[in-house]
Design a protein around this motif. Structure first.
Motif, PDB file in Angstrom:
ATOM      1  N   ASP A  21       0.832  -1.206   0.000  1.00  0.00           N
ATOM      2  CA  ASP A  21       0.000   0.000   0.000  1.00  0.00           C
ATOM      3  C   ASP A  21       0.866   1.256   0.000  1.00  0.00           C
ATOM      4  O   ASP A  21       1.855   1.339   0.727  1.00  0.00           O
ATOM      5  N   ARG A  22       0.487   2.211  -0.841  1.00  0.00           N
ATOM      6  CA  ARG A  22       1.255   3.436  -1.035  1.00  0.00           C
ATOM      7  C   ARG A  22       0.364   4.659  -0.831  1.00  0.00           C
ATOM      8  O   ARG A  22      -0.843   4.595  -0.972  1.00  0.00           O
ATOM      9  N   TRP A  23       1.016   5.781  -0.528  1.00  0.00           N
ATOM     10  CA  TRP A  23       0.354   7.074  -0.466  1.00  0.00           C
ATOM     11  C   TRP A  23       1.260   8.086  -1.145  1.00  0.00           C
ATOM     12  O   TRP A  23       2.377   8.338  -0.687  1.00  0.00           O
ATOM     13  N   MET A  24       0.806   8.582  -2.281  1.00  0.00           N
ATOM     14  CA  MET A  24       1.545   9.584  -3.048  1.00  0.00           C
ATOM     15  C   MET A  24       2.989   9.146  -3.322  1.00  0.00           C
ATOM     16  O   MET A  24       3.941   9.903  -3.150  1.00  0.00           O
ATOM     17  N   GLY A  25       3.143   7.865  -3.710  1.00  0.00           N
ATOM     18  CA  GLY A  25       4.441   7.334  -4.097  1.00  0.00           C
ATOM     19  C   GLY A  25       5.309   6.811  -2.973  1.00  0.00           C
ATOM     20  O   GLY A  25       6.366   6.232  -3.226  1.00  0.00           O
ATOM     21  N   SER A  26       4.911   6.982  -1.729  1.00  0.00           N
ATOM     22  CA  SER A  26       5.692   6.512  -0.582  1.00  0.00           C
ATOM     23  C   SER A  26       4.975   5.360   0.099  1.00  0.00           C
ATOM     24  O   SER A  26       3.755   5.220  -0.005  1.00  0.00           O
ATOM     25  N   ALA A  27       5.735   4.546   0.827  1.00  0.00           N
ATOM     26  CA  ALA A  27       5.145   3.439   1.578  1.00  0.00           C
ATOM     27  C   ALA A  27       4.140   3.990   2.591  1.00  0.00           C
ATOM     28  O   ALA A  27       4.462   4.905   3.356  1.00  0.00           O
ATOM     29  N   LEU A  28       2.933   3.449   2.573  1.00  0.00           N
ATOM     30  CA  LEU A  28       1.880   3.922   3.469  1.00  0.00           C
ATOM     31  C   LEU A  28       2.310   3.808   4.930  1.00  0.00           C
ATOM     32  O   LEU A  28       2.020   4.690   5.732  1.00  0.00           O
ATOM     33  N   SER A  29       3.037   2.743   5.279  1.00  0.00           N
ATOM     34  CA  SER A  29       3.462   2.564   6.670  1.00  0.00           C
ATOM     35  C   SER A  29       4.309   3.737   7.147  1.00  0.00           C
ATOM     36  O   SER A  29       4.096   4.266   8.240  1.00  0.00           O
ATOM     37  N   LEU A  33       3.091   6.527  10.019  1.00  0.00           N
ATOM     38  CA  LEU A  33       3.868   6.719  11.240  1.00  0.00           C
ATOM     39  C   LEU A  33       4.301   8.177  11.396  1.00  0.00           C
ATOM     40  O   LEU A  33       4.230   8.747  12.488  1.00  0.00           O
ATOM     41  N   GLU A  34       4.734   8.787  10.312  1.00  0.00           N
ATOM     42  CA  GLU A  34       5.165  10.185  10.377  1.00  0.00           C
ATOM     43  C   GLU A  34       3.991  11.107  10.721  1.00  0.00           C
ATOM     44  O   GLU A  34       4.128  12.025  11.534  1.00  0.00           O
ATOM     45  N   LYS A  35       2.821  10.865  10.116  1.00  0.00           N
ATOM     46  CA  LYS A  35       1.641  11.679  10.418  1.00  0.00           C
ATOM     47  C   LYS A  35       1.206  11.512  11.871  1.00  0.00           C
ATOM     48  O   LYS A  35       0.846  12.486  12.536  1.00  0.00           O
ATOM     49  N   LEU A  41       0.863  12.243  19.061  1.00  0.00           N
ATOM     50  CA  LEU A  41       0.446  11.054  19.800  1.00  0.00           C
ATOM     51  C   LEU A  41       1.601  10.544  20.659  1.00  0.00           C
ATOM     52  O   LEU A  41       2.776  10.767  20.346  1.00  0.00           O
ATOM     53  N   VAL A  42       1.267   9.840  21.731  1.00  0.00           N
ATOM     54  CA  VAL A  42       2.277   9.333  22.658  1.00  0.00           C
ATOM     55  C   VAL A  42       3.221   8.357  21.954  1.00  0.00           C
ATOM     56  O   VAL A  42       4.425   8.391  22.168  1.00  0.00           O
ATOM     57  N   GLY A  43       2.704   7.489  21.116  1.00  0.00           N
ATOM     58  CA  GLY A  43       3.546   6.522  20.415  1.00  0.00           C
ATOM     59  C   GLY A  43       2.720   5.642  19.510  1.00  0.00           C
ATOM     60  O   GLY A  43       1.505   5.589  19.594  1.00  0.00           O
TER      61      GLY A  43
END
Length: 100
Positions: A21-29, A33-35, A41-43
Motif C-alpha cells: 500500500d502506497r500514499w503519493m508514491g511513498s510506503a503507506l506505513s 507513522l510520520e503523520k 500522539l504518545v507513540g
C-alpha cells in the motif's frame, strides 16, 4: 509532552493494511507513522504479520510455497480518545479501502 503514566481513559487504534500500500508514491506505513508522530500522539508501533487476508480475500503468507512480498501490516496506537479522533481525521484520507 503527553504522559499516560497516570491512570487515564485511553483508546486503542489499529490500522490494517499491506506492505504494497502506497500514499503519493511513498510506503503507506512510513507516511502513517510520520503523520501520527507529527500529530503529537504518545507513540505508535508497526507490526509485520506472518500471514493474513483482507478485503479482497487473498492470502498473504511468509510460507515458502506462497512467498509474498505483500505481507499484512498493523499500526497500533494508544492515547487519549480525543487524540485518537484527531489522528483519524488526518489519516482517513490515506486509507483507500477497508473498514473502520
Amino acid at each position: 509532552m503527553n504522559d499516560l503514566s497516570q491512570f487515564q481513559t485511553a483508546q486503542r487504534l489499529r490500522l490494517y493494511f499491506n506492505e504494497s500500500d502506497r500514499w503519493m508514491g511513498s510506503a503507506l506505513s512510513s507516511v502513517l507513522l510520520e503523520k501520527l508522530k507529527s500529530s503529537g500522539l504518545v507513540g505508535a508501533t508497526l507490526f509485520r504479520g506472518q500471514a493474513g487476508f483482507g478485503v479482497h480475500n487473498r492470502l498473504h503468507s511468509t510460507a515458502i510455497e506462497t512467498l509474498s512480498m505483500d505481507l499484512p501490516l498493523i499500526i497500533e496506537v494508544v492515547d487519549r480518545p480525543e487524540k485518537i479522533q484527531m489522528a483519524l481525521e488526518i489519516i482517513m484520507p490515506m486509507v483507500q479501502e477497508g473498514m473502520y
